[in-house]
Design an enzyme around this catalytic site. Structure first.
Site: not given
Ligand code: FAD
Ligand code: NAP
Ligand code: SF4
Length: 682
Positions: A172, A174, A222, A260, A347
């Protein structure tokens, strides 16, 4: 001499014992070294419990996080060392607890060389690393002798503390690795120049370590199989080194992949599973000691396949042991489908380490918090309703059932998983499929009642002892004139409903979702994560037998993008600056390879049939049209609180978690952690 044992199971190779002559490992699974930050807490009970829990999970051998042999070699000022009698006493608490749990543990000795975050760092030559601010001092002969003796003395102390062995970190990029390649070793004395000279230091380290600990003590070395840096080692050199490592007295050779500072991902989720095991296989038969392979092995099936096809004698899994301490015991007991999957997101583990926080796991928030976040059986058993089967709701449900409560979980969707079902559509995020599958398995296994396809309103929630609202988020309304046009889609239309998208696309919002949507739209056909040769071409990885360091001379050769994409944000900072510490650069590099156009510092003026009209600066200067057939909104999210508000209006108490609580900077890590912690209090 080691030999294959035999066991009747689905995983005969993985679960076979490994006889090392003086000791036997109960199976072929090594928990690879991880810097969790636990040792630095100095809470040795907590450290011991972390490892003991994994020992109870039947892992064959564990390696601790890197422990420094001296002040100049430790990864950073204040990092854990093994340099005193006090250290020996502290580590003894860990080894005793592990042995009482029936496990075996080796301590990793990590000399960071020029990677040490320390102005007093040392290296073979004064060549500063691109990932550290400190130029290293060149060691003189006396300095080199001190480093070797310090490492050997550290091994002797590890033995005194009751460890079953040590792992000497030689990969890595090191310290020991820095001696091996001309990239960092410019010396002209006996420690530099020819390859024999450059490998003298690692070999001398092993010899003196063996002399210090005697015969019956495991020494793992390693070894970097593929450096992934310019002027890295050739595979002939790797073989030559491995043979000398064996002669010098090592018991086992473990695989290291990439320095790294390499600009090629090696463990991120977009790296294909077991992507580098074919390289370890090239070493098989060249040495007579066991060889371990590593990187992106995260299920018993993959581990078994790697061993059955002769890639190695043993597999190393590190992060999977954070996700599930009982990985091996579940594999042994026909419960492999219940293993919490490591999705390789980094993460909560590596991103925490690099952010100076204690590691944990997105999937398992109890990892490294074994003594603090406990789920004892509740004295009062409750009937609990959870609305929303996203990660927040699912994590709460599982932890609450563990405590003895009865759960009904509702979701308006006909599938569980919430937004994870969109994440899994993104090329390079295929591991999210496994995560949703795992939740489905566990819900069935734990007898959690689900009501899917049911939109819950406040009146449905009377009569429960506790109500938990985990309804997630809604896309933010950006109020841009023209946003209701037919050419405008949301990320939900694209990822969930697979709406048709034109050839020229503008993505509004460059957060995690904007990056993911761009990745999704740039690809066509198979994801390179599921196709190793395509992934290697994309990143410019080749056989280290053909090219030094395994870097393809032609560089990365990505497939052309399926669409012309512009990713727009209002901020003037670098695109993706707030993405994961250890993965943001990969997302940026991946989109750059697809020639995605990054535009920042804009004001959104309007959308029409030609595309997106923007201007720049406070005075709205330089009006510009970004031509687009389709505009995709990824502008962040707001809490979906309609149910929580309705409950409040009716005077029904509820807990609000996940996105429904706070949408800003929400991710699955926070949603799962919050849900689990709530369940611990119910
Ligand atoms: P949600 O996942 O939004 O779940 C809420 C649930 O509530 C839904 O299934 C909905 O149908 C249900 N619901 C809402 N209202 C009602 C109601 N009245 N009755 C019954 N059911 C209802 N996070 C990461 O950490 N790493 C990532 O790499 C990552 N990648 C992402 C990529 C994408 C494209 C997206 C969209 C999100 C990603 N996220 C990622 C974000 C992550 O998925 C969300 O932060 C997480 O799912 C939020 O969890 P939650 O349980 O609060 O809500
Ligand atoms: P986000 O990370 O908060 O990004 C939102 C984007 O929208 C920002 O780039 C922001 O940029 C823009 N924005 C905010 N307010 C706006 C407005 N009023 N008008 C126009 N643009 C606006 O949210 P997200 O991409 O929706 O993701 C949601 C959550 O899912 C995030 O918190 C993230 O951590 C999680 N997630 C994580 C991963 C992962 O790989 N770890 C992947 C996907 C999602 P400007 O303000 O500069 O325009
Ligand atoms: Fe790290 Fe858990 Fe994500 Fe695996 S699932 S990479 S152990 S945070």
């Amino acid at each position: 001499m080691y030999k294959m044992g035999s066991t009747m199971s689905d995983y005969p190779h993985l679960l076979a014992p490994l006889d090392l002559g003086f000791t036997t490992l109960k199976n072929r699974v090594l928990m690879g070294s991880m810097h969790t930050g636990l040792e630095e807490t100095k809470d040795w009970n907590r450290v011991a419990e972390f490892y003991a829990e994994r020992a109870r999970g039947e892992v064959g051998l564990m390696v601790t996080g890197g422990i420094g042999p001296n002040a100049e070699g430790s990864v950073a000022f204040g990092a854990a060392e093994m340099t005193s009698e006090e250290d020996v006493a502290n580590h003894s608490i860990v080894t005793k607890r592990v042995h009482d749990a029936g496990g075996k543990i080796a301590m990793q000795i990590l000399h960071a060389g020029r990677y040490a975050y320390n102005p007093a760092c040392v290296a073979p030559s004064p060549v500063k690393s691109p990932i550290s601010p400190f130029p290293p001092a060149e060691l003189d002969e006396e300095g080199i002798q001190k480093q070797i003796n310090d490492i050997a003395a550290t091994a002797a102390r590890a033995q005194q503390a009751g460890y079953d062995g040590v792992e000497i970190m030689g990969s890595e990029g090191y310290f020991l690795n820095q001696f091996l390649v001309t990239h960092t070793n410019k010396r002209t004395d006996q420690w530099g120049g020819s390859y024999e000279n450059r490998m003298r230091l690692p070999i001398e380290v092993i010899k003196r370590t063996r002399a210090a600990v005697g015969e019956n003590f495991i020494i793992i070395y390693r070894l970097s199989m593929i450096d992934l840096i310019p002027n890295g080692s050739t595979f002939d050199e790797v073989i030559q080194l491995a043979k000398e490592v064996e002669k010098a007295g090592a018991t086992i050779i473990n695989t290291g992949i990439g320095w790294h500072e390499a600009r090629i991902p090696t463990i991120a989720t977009s790296v294909p599973r077991a992507a580098f095991s074919w390289i370890t296989k090239k070493l098989m038969g060249q040495v007579n000691i066991p060889v371990i392979t590593s990187n992106r092995i995260n299920t018993p099936e993959v581990g078994e396949e790697v061993l059955a096809t002769g890639c190695a004698d043993m597999v190393s899994m590190a992060r999977p042991m954070l996700a599930d301490a009982h990985f091996v015991s579940k594999a042994m007991n026909g419960k492999a489908n219940q293993i919490a999957p490591c999705i390789a997101c980094n993460q909560a583990c590596l991103d925490h380490t690099f952010g100076g926080k204690i590691s944990s796991c997105l999937v398992n928030p109890r990892a490294c918090y074994e003594t603090e976040l406990t789920l004892p059986v509740a004295t009062v058993k409750k009937n609990i309703a959870i609305v929303g089967a996203g990660p927040a709701g699912l994590a709460t449900a599982m932890a609450a059932v563990e405590r003895g409560h009865t759960i009904t979980i509702f979701d308006k969707s006909d599938e569980i998983g919430g937004q994870l079902n969109m994440a899994k559509q993104v090329p390079g995020k295929e591991e999210f499929w496994g995560l949703v599958d795992w939740y489905r398995t566990m819900i069935a296994e734990m007898g959690i009642k689900t009501e899917l396809g049911r939109t819950v309103v406040a009146d449905d929630l009377t009569g429960y002892d506790e109500v938990i609202v985990a309804t997630g988020v809604l896309p933010r309304d950006t109020d841009i004139p023209g946003q209701d046009g037919d050419n405008v889609l949301s990320y939900i239309d694209v990822l969930r409903h697979k709406a048709p998208v034109g050839k020229r696309v503008t993505v509004i919002g460059a957060g995690g979702i904007g990056f993911d949507v761009s990745e999704f739209l740039a690809h066509e056909g198979d994801s390179p994560t599921e196709n190793l040769p395509a992934w290697m071409r994309e990143w410019g990885v080749t056989d280290p037998s053909e090219h030094r360091g395994g870097l393809a001379p032609e560089g990365p050769q990505p497939e052309p993008a399926a669409r012309e994409i512009t990713l727009v944000q209002r901020k003037t900072e670098k695109h993706g600056k707030r993405l994961g510490k250890t993965t943001g650069w990969i997302h940026r590099a991946a989109l750059k390879m697809k020639e995605v156009n990054f535009v920042g510092g804009v004001n959104y003026e309007r959308i029409d049939e030609k595309g997106l009209h923007v201007s720049f600066g406070e005075a709205h200067e330089n009006p510009t049209l970004i031509d687009a057939d389709t505009i995709v909104m990824c502008a962040g999210q707001v809490p979906e609180r309609s149910l929580a508000d309705a409950l409040e209006a009716k005077g029904i108490a509820c807990h609000v978690i996940g996105g429904a609580d706070v949408a800003s900077e929400l991710d699955a890590k926070r949603a799962i952690d919050q849900g689990t912690r709530l369940a611990a209090t119910l």
